[in-house]
Design a protein around this motif. Structure first.
Motif, PDB file in Angstrom:
ATOM      1  N   TYR A 183      -7.043  -7.254  -4.931  1.00  0.00           N
ATOM      2  CA  TYR A 183      -7.744  -7.428  -3.746  1.00  0.00           C
ATOM      3  C   TYR A 183      -9.201  -7.818  -4.107  1.00  0.00           C
ATOM      4  CZ  TYR A 183      -4.467  -4.863  -0.756  1.00  0.00           C
ATOM      5  OH  TYR A 183      -3.412  -4.587  -0.166  1.00  0.00           O
ATOM      6  N   ASP A 207      -4.199   4.956  -6.804  1.00  0.00           N
ATOM      7  CA  ASP A 207      -5.167   5.678  -5.376  1.00  0.00           C
ATOM      8  C   ASP A 207      -4.314   5.537  -4.034  1.00  0.00           C
ATOM      9  OD1 ASP A 207      -5.182   2.807  -5.559  1.00  0.00           O
ATOM     10  OD2 ASP A 207      -7.299   2.776  -5.103  1.00  0.00           O
ATOM     11  N   ILE A 208      -3.789   4.365  -4.140  1.00  0.00           N
ATOM     12  CA  ILE A 208      -3.055   4.069  -2.647  1.00  0.00           C
ATOM     13  C   ILE A 208      -1.819   3.056  -2.683  1.00  0.00           C
ATOM     14  CG2 ILE A 208      -4.721   2.440  -2.234  1.00  0.00           C
ATOM     15  CD1 ILE A 208      -4.620   3.551   0.936  1.00  0.00           C
ATOM     16  N   LEU A 209      -0.832   3.512  -1.891  1.00  0.00           N
ATOM     17  CA  LEU A 209       0.283   2.521  -1.934  1.00  0.00           C
ATOM     18  C   LEU A 209      -0.024   1.654  -0.594  1.00  0.00           C
ATOM     19  CD1 LEU A 209       2.663   2.240  -3.826  1.00  0.00           C
ATOM     20  CD2 LEU A 209       3.930   3.544  -2.470  1.00  0.00           C
ATOM     21  N   ASP A 210      -0.052   0.211  -0.784  1.00  0.00           N
ATOM     22  CA  ASP A 210      -0.197  -0.590   0.422  1.00  0.00           C
ATOM     23  C   ASP A 210       1.001  -1.488   0.384  1.00  0.00           C
ATOM     24  OD1 ASP A 210      -2.229  -1.327   2.315  1.00  0.00           O
ATOM     25  OD2 ASP A 210      -2.076  -3.313   1.531  1.00  0.00           O
ATOM     26  N   VAL A 266      -4.694   1.806   8.115  1.00  0.00           N
ATOM     27  CA  VAL A 266      -6.230   1.567   8.441  1.00  0.00           C
ATOM     28  C   VAL A 266      -6.961   1.428   6.974  1.00  0.00           C
ATOM     29  CG1 VAL A 266      -6.105   2.908  10.433  1.00  0.00           C
ATOM     30  CG2 VAL A 266      -6.771   4.070   8.408  1.00  0.00           C
ATOM     31  N   TRP A 267      -8.125   0.660   6.912  1.00  0.00           N
ATOM     32  CA  TRP A 267      -8.708   0.662   5.676  1.00  0.00           C
ATOM     33  C   TRP A 267      -9.444   1.806   5.386  1.00  0.00           C
ATOM     34  CZ3 TRP A 267      -7.572  -2.663   2.022  1.00  0.00           C
ATOM     35  CH2 TRP A 267      -8.131  -2.709   0.905  1.00  0.00           C
ATOM     36  N   LEU A 310     -11.811   5.297  -3.791  1.00  0.00           N
ATOM     37  CA  LEU A 310     -11.296   3.910  -2.846  1.00  0.00           C
ATOM     38  C   LEU A 310     -12.624   3.175  -2.366  1.00  0.00           C
ATOM     39  CD1 LEU A 310      -8.503   5.978  -1.190  1.00  0.00           C
ATOM     40  CD2 LEU A 310      -8.384   3.668  -2.140  1.00  0.00           C
TER      41      LEU A 310
HETATM   42  P1  IMP Z   1      -0.844  -2.754  -3.239  1.00  0.00           P
HETATM   43  O1  IMP Z   1      -0.787  -3.615  -4.370  1.00  0.00           O
HETATM   44  O2  IMP Z   1      -0.687  -3.719  -1.826  1.00  0.00           O
HETATM   45  O3  IMP Z   1       0.095  -1.531  -3.012  1.00  0.00           O
HETATM   46  O4  IMP Z   1      -2.396  -2.481  -3.004  1.00  0.00           O
HETATM   47  C1  IMP Z   1      -2.793  -1.371  -3.855  1.00  0.00           C
HETATM   48  C2  IMP Z   1      -4.096  -1.557  -4.095  1.00  0.00           C
HETATM   49  O5  IMP Z   1      -5.028  -2.162  -2.933  1.00  0.00           O
HETATM   50  C3  IMP Z   1      -4.871  -0.202  -4.254  1.00  0.00           C
HETATM   51  O6  IMP Z   1      -4.561   0.218  -5.615  1.00  0.00           O
HETATM   52  C4  IMP Z   1      -6.161  -0.193  -3.745  1.00  0.00           C
HETATM   53  O7  IMP Z   1      -7.079  -0.822  -4.891  1.00  0.00           O
HETATM   54  C5  IMP Z   1      -6.118  -1.501  -2.721  1.00  0.00           C
HETATM   55  N1  IMP Z   1      -5.976  -0.810  -1.359  1.00  0.00           N
HETATM   56  C6  IMP Z   1      -5.013  -0.957  -0.439  1.00  0.00           C
HETATM   57  N2  IMP Z   1      -5.297  -0.390   0.826  1.00  0.00           N
HETATM   58  C7  IMP Z   1      -6.822   0.161   0.455  1.00  0.00           C
HETATM   59  C8  IMP Z   1      -7.517   0.836   1.335  1.00  0.00           C
HETATM   60  O8  IMP Z   1      -7.241   1.021   2.581  1.00  0.00           O
HETATM   61  N3  IMP Z   1      -8.703   1.146   0.835  1.00  0.00           N
HETATM   62  C9  IMP Z   1      -9.238   0.871  -0.505  1.00  0.00           C
HETATM   63  N4  IMP Z   1      -8.389   0.261  -1.286  1.00  0.00           N
HETATM   64  C10 IMP Z   1      -7.156  -0.159  -0.772  1.00  0.00           C
END
Ligand code: IMP
Ligand code: MG
Length: 187
Positions: free
Chosen positions: A79, A108-111, A159-160, A166
């Motif tokens: 990101y 931290d987070i699964l997006d 939401v962010w 984070l």
């Molecule tokens: P993914 O690869 O799309 O699952 O994204 C995972 C990574 O995106 C995380 O390790 C975070 O660093 C970042 N990320 C995704 N959503 C957020 C958020 O809402 N706040 C901050 N970082 C996020």
């Protein structure tokens, strides 16, 4: 939500989503489950925190573990600002060898799920005894890859969020709670 935490929120944060105490209790529960699932006889657990977002979660979770463990970190990047750049890049590898060890990836987070999928697949190629995943936050609405998380903290809306490790453009990582960002004006 904790009223006092909301009072001192910067203007670009909308609200506290998860307060300090709620996070602390959940991290404690996850640590207890990890202890129960992973016998001492299996040797020290290799806890791999994903930098930078999981640095606080990793520290808190590992300090709650009673079983033997060692902590290592890996750094990936996908990101920039609030935008995904699509592909996951390995910026820094672990120092510890994973061969013959039980590994716990701490994220931290699964997006989209791309980061965790990339890490789990690459760790499995290193001949560990097992690879499990601990993830503090999940945004189920955003998954593009089906993934199984072994230890999940909280499911949240799309939401962010910032705080507790984070960031938004490197800001707000050290807030003790997790807050929702206000979307940018006109965006
Ligand atoms: P993914 O690869 O799309 O699952 O994204 C995972 C990574 O995106 C995380 O390790 C975070 O660093 C970042 N990320 C995704 N959503 C957020 C958020 O809402 N706040 C901050 N970082 C996020
Ligand atoms: Mg990040």
């Amino acid at each position: 939500m904790d009223g006092r935490e909301s009072e001192r929120l910067p203007a670009d944060l909308r609200r506290v989503l998860l307060g300090e105490e709620e996070i602390r209790r959940r991290v404690e529960e996850l640590a207890a489950r990890i202890d129960a699932d992973c016998p001492e006889s299996a040797g020290p657990l290799l806890v791999v925190g994903v930098l930078k977002g999981a640095f606080i979660f990793t520290a808190d979770l590992a300090r709650r573990l009673r079983r033997r463990h060692v902590v290592d970190f890996i750094a990936v990047s996908s990101y920039e600002g609030g935008q995904t750049s699509g592909n996951v890049r390995l910026m820094m590898d672990t120092r510890q060898n994973m061969e013959g060890r039980h590994v716990l990836v701490v994220e931290d987070i699964l997006d989209s799920g791309c980061t965790l999928d990339f890490l789990v697949r690459s760790f499995r190629q290193r001949n560990p005894l097992s690879v499990r995943t601990a993830v503090l936050l999940d945004k189920p609405a955003r998954h593009v890859l089906p993934l199984k998380v072994d230890y999940l903290g909280f499911s949240i809306p799309d939401v962010w969020v910032v705080g507790y490790g984070l960031d938004y453009d490197e800001q707000y990582r050290t807030l003790p709670f997790i807050a929702e960002m206000r979307p940018p004006e006109g965006g």
